[in-house]
Design a protein around this motif. Structure first.
Motif, PDB file in Angstrom:
ATOM      1  N   ASP A 108      37.741  44.075  45.141  1.00 22.87           N
ATOM      2  CA  ASP A 108      37.913  45.417  44.597  1.00 22.87           C
ATOM      3  C   ASP A 108      36.583  46.163  44.707  1.00 22.87           C
ATOM      4  OD1 ASP A 108      39.057  47.588  43.357  1.00 22.87           O
ATOM      5  OD2 ASP A 108      38.749  46.845  41.332  1.00 22.87           O
ATOM      6  N   ALA A 109      36.581  47.258  45.469  1.00 25.77           N
ATOM      7  CA  ALA A 109      35.373  48.056  45.691  1.00 25.77           C
ATOM      8  C   ALA A 109      34.225  47.203  46.227  1.00 25.77           C
ATOM      9  CB  ALA A 109      34.954  48.754  44.398  1.00 25.77           C
ATOM     10  N   GLY A 110      34.559  46.267  47.094  1.00 24.42           N
ATOM     11  CA  GLY A 110      33.546  45.419  47.711  1.00 24.42           C
ATOM     12  C   GLY A 110      33.090  44.245  46.881  1.00 24.42           C
ATOM     13  N   VAL A 111      33.579  44.133  45.662  1.00 28.45           N
ATOM     14  CA  VAL A 111      33.201  43.034  44.770  1.00 28.45           C
ATOM     15  C   VAL A 111      34.247  41.928  44.861  1.00 28.45           C
ATOM     16  CG1 VAL A 111      32.719  42.351  42.385  1.00 28.45           C
ATOM     17  CG2 VAL A 111      32.020  44.610  43.207  1.00 28.45           C
ATOM     18  N   ARG A 112      33.794  40.694  45.104  1.00 25.59           N
ATOM     19  CA  ARG A 112      34.697  39.554  45.189  1.00 25.59           C
ATOM     20  C   ARG A 112      34.673  38.780  43.868  1.00 25.59           C
ATOM     21  NH1 ARG A 112      31.581  39.127  49.959  1.00 25.59           N
ATOM     22  NH2 ARG A 112      32.724  39.613  51.877  1.00 25.59           N
ATOM     23  N   GLN A 113      35.863  38.515  43.341  1.00 22.19           N
ATOM     24  CA  GLN A 113      35.965  37.749  42.098  1.00 22.19           C
ATOM     25  C   GLN A 113      37.016  36.653  42.250  1.00 22.19           C
ATOM     26  OE1 GLN A 113      35.456  40.033  38.253  1.00 22.19           O
ATOM     27  NE2 GLN A 113      36.229  41.664  39.540  1.00 22.19           N
ATOM     28  N   THR A 132      32.254  36.333  39.766  1.00 18.24           N
ATOM     29  CA  THR A 132      32.005  36.993  41.047  1.00 18.24           C
ATOM     30  C   THR A 132      31.385  35.998  42.031  1.00 18.24           C
ATOM     31  OG1 THR A 132      29.826  37.740  40.305  1.00 18.24           O
ATOM     32  CG2 THR A 132      31.682  39.247  39.980  1.00 18.24           C
ATOM     33  N   ILE A 133      31.638  36.224  43.316  1.00 22.16           N
ATOM     34  CA  ILE A 133      31.035  35.410  44.367  1.00 22.16           C
ATOM     35  C   ILE A 133      30.475  36.343  45.428  1.00 22.16           C
ATOM     36  CG2 ILE A 133      32.478  33.374  43.989  1.00 22.16           C
ATOM     37  CD1 ILE A 133      34.190  34.300  46.369  1.00 22.16           C
ATOM     38  N   GLU A 134      29.490  35.857  46.150  1.00 22.14           N
ATOM     39  CA  GLU A 134      28.843  36.678  47.171  1.00 22.14           C
ATOM     40  C   GLU A 134      29.456  36.446  48.544  1.00 22.14           C
ATOM     41  OE1 GLU A 134      26.668  38.989  46.594  1.00 22.14           O
ATOM     42  OE2 GLU A 134      26.606  38.548  44.443  1.00 22.14           O
ATOM     43  N   ALA A 135      29.658  35.191  48.903  1.00 22.61           N
ATOM     44  CA  ALA A 135      30.134  34.869  50.252  1.00 22.61           C
ATOM     45  C   ALA A 135      31.647  34.958  50.340  1.00 22.61           C
ATOM     46  CB  ALA A 135      29.664  33.463  50.637  1.00 22.61           C
ATOM     47  N   ALA A 136      32.134  35.082  51.571  1.00 28.86           N
ATOM     48  CA  ALA A 136      33.575  35.081  51.804  1.00 28.86           C
ATOM     49  C   ALA A 136      34.143  33.708  51.481  1.00 28.86           C
ATOM     50  CB  ALA A 136      33.868  35.452  53.253  1.00 28.86           C
ATOM     51  N   SER A 137      35.429  33.677  51.210  1.00 35.73           N
ATOM     52  CA  SER A 137      36.078  32.433  50.809  1.00 35.73           C
ATOM     53  C   SER A 137      37.329  32.215  51.641  1.00 35.73           C
ATOM     54  CB  SER A 137      36.434  32.482  49.320  1.00 35.73           C
ATOM     55  OG  SER A 137      37.242  31.386  48.948  1.00 35.73           O
ATOM     56  N   SER A 138      37.736  30.955  51.768  1.00 37.55           N
ATOM     57  CA  SER A 138      38.963  30.620  52.484  1.00 37.55           C
ATOM     58  C   SER A 138      40.195  30.745  51.588  1.00 37.55           C
ATOM     59  CB  SER A 138      38.876  29.195  53.035  1.00 37.55           C
ATOM     60  OG  SER A 138      38.701  28.264  51.972  1.00 37.55           O
ATOM     61  N   LEU A 139      39.998  31.067  50.317  1.00 39.57           N
ATOM     62  CA  LEU A 139      41.123  31.230  49.403  1.00 39.57           C
ATOM     63  C   LEU A 139      41.918  32.498  49.737  1.00 39.57           C
ATOM     64  CD1 LEU A 139      39.380  30.356  46.003  1.00 39.57           C
ATOM     65  CD2 LEU A 139      40.953  28.910  47.304  1.00 39.57           C
ATOM     66  N   LEU A 140      43.123  32.565  49.236  1.00 34.66           N
ATOM     67  CA  LEU A 140      43.960  33.750  49.420  1.00 34.66           C
ATOM     68  C   LEU A 140      43.209  34.992  48.954  1.00 34.66           C
ATOM     69  CD1 LEU A 140      46.727  35.113  49.932  1.00 34.66           C
ATOM     70  CD2 LEU A 140      47.315  34.524  47.559  1.00 34.66           C
ATOM     71  N   ARG A 141      43.231  36.037  49.773  1.00 33.81           N
ATOM     72  CA  ARG A 141      42.515  37.273  49.464  1.00 33.81           C
ATOM     73  C   ARG A 141      43.496  38.312  48.918  1.00 33.81           C
ATOM     74  NH1 ARG A 141      37.784  40.076  52.187  1.00 33.81           N
ATOM     75  NH2 ARG A 141      38.122  42.316  51.972  1.00 33.81           N
TER      76      ARG A 141
END
Length: 238
Positions: free
Chosen positions: A111-116, A127-136
């Motif tokens: 959401d708005a560039g923030v990954r949670q 929150t996390i910084e890197a991309a994840s293999s989990l469902l987006r």
């Protein structure tokens, strides 16, 4: 010679009587300092940062161990979003030990560039910084109830289509765009009617057997699947 001795006796008697009390008072003060909370330890944090729990427990530093309630600290620790449960123990030597049970992330809300990270119940964990293999998940930030509803039916959606979901975009209150791993075309669907994906899959299979992969499938209407065709190559081109 007798008079001076008589004057000294009351002083000696006072010292003899006061000394045990002074020793007891000093020992009590020393013990009180020794029995203060001086250290916190957190175990069980693997996916998440233990410092989140440590910062909560540090509020007990300097407090008397006998007055520090493990149940109160446990309640504070359980308020940390990613903590499912916790066991807290306060030892007399001033160490607070906390064993945490983590919530399990199953998706990432963007959401708005923030990954949670999000758990199965739709809770935002951290929150996390890197991309994840989990469902987006995209667009569900302001709609936590819809996020919870969607996550509850993800296995059903995957079973109806016969493939793994990689990304879900919120389109409307009852509409989502499903992105499956093995196809490039999004599938518009109503999460409340996952059975429509069975028909959508049959249509997709029949369509791609004779034509190029469509740009999009729309399975939001009961019993009907709309297909947006892909670009047709000009004659002479393969």
């Amino acid at each position: 010679m007798s008079a001076p001795r008589r004057h000294r006796h009351p002083v000696r008697r006072f010292l003899r009587r006061a000394l045990p009390a002074l020793v007891t008072l000093a020992a009590t003060a020393t013990l009180a300092v020794a029995l203060q909370v001086r250290e916190v330890r957190v175990v069980g944090a693997r996916r998440f940062a233990a410092r989140d729990v440590e910062s909560v427990l540090r509020s007990a530093l300097g407090s008397p161990t006998v007055a520090t309630r493990a149940s109160a600290l446990r309640a504070k620790v359980r308020a940390v979003p990613w903590v499912e449960d916790a066991t807290v123990r306060v030892s007399l030597d001033g160490v607070v030990t906390c064993a945490v049970v983590e919530r399990v992330p199953v998706a990432v809300e963007v959401d708005a560039g923030v990954r949670q990270l999000v758990d199965r119940e739709g809770r935002l964990l951290a929150t996390i910084e890197a991309a994840s293999s989990l469902l987006r998940l995209e667009g569900f930030g302001p709609f936590p109830e819809e996020r919870e509803t969607l996550l509850a039916v993800v296995p059903t959606l995957e079973g109806a289509w016969g493939g793994k979901l990689e990304r879900v975009e919120r389109v409307g209150p009852h509409d989502v765009a499903l992105h499956f791993a093995e196809i490039s075309a999004p599938v518009l669907a109503d999460p409340g009617r996952p059975e429509e994906l069975v028909t959508a899959r049959r249509v997709f299979t029949a369509w791609t057997a004779k034509r190029s992969v469509p740009l999009r499938l729309d399975a939001r209407l009961a019993g009907r699947v709309a297909v947006l065709p892909g670009q047709v190559a000009p004659e002479g081109e393969s």
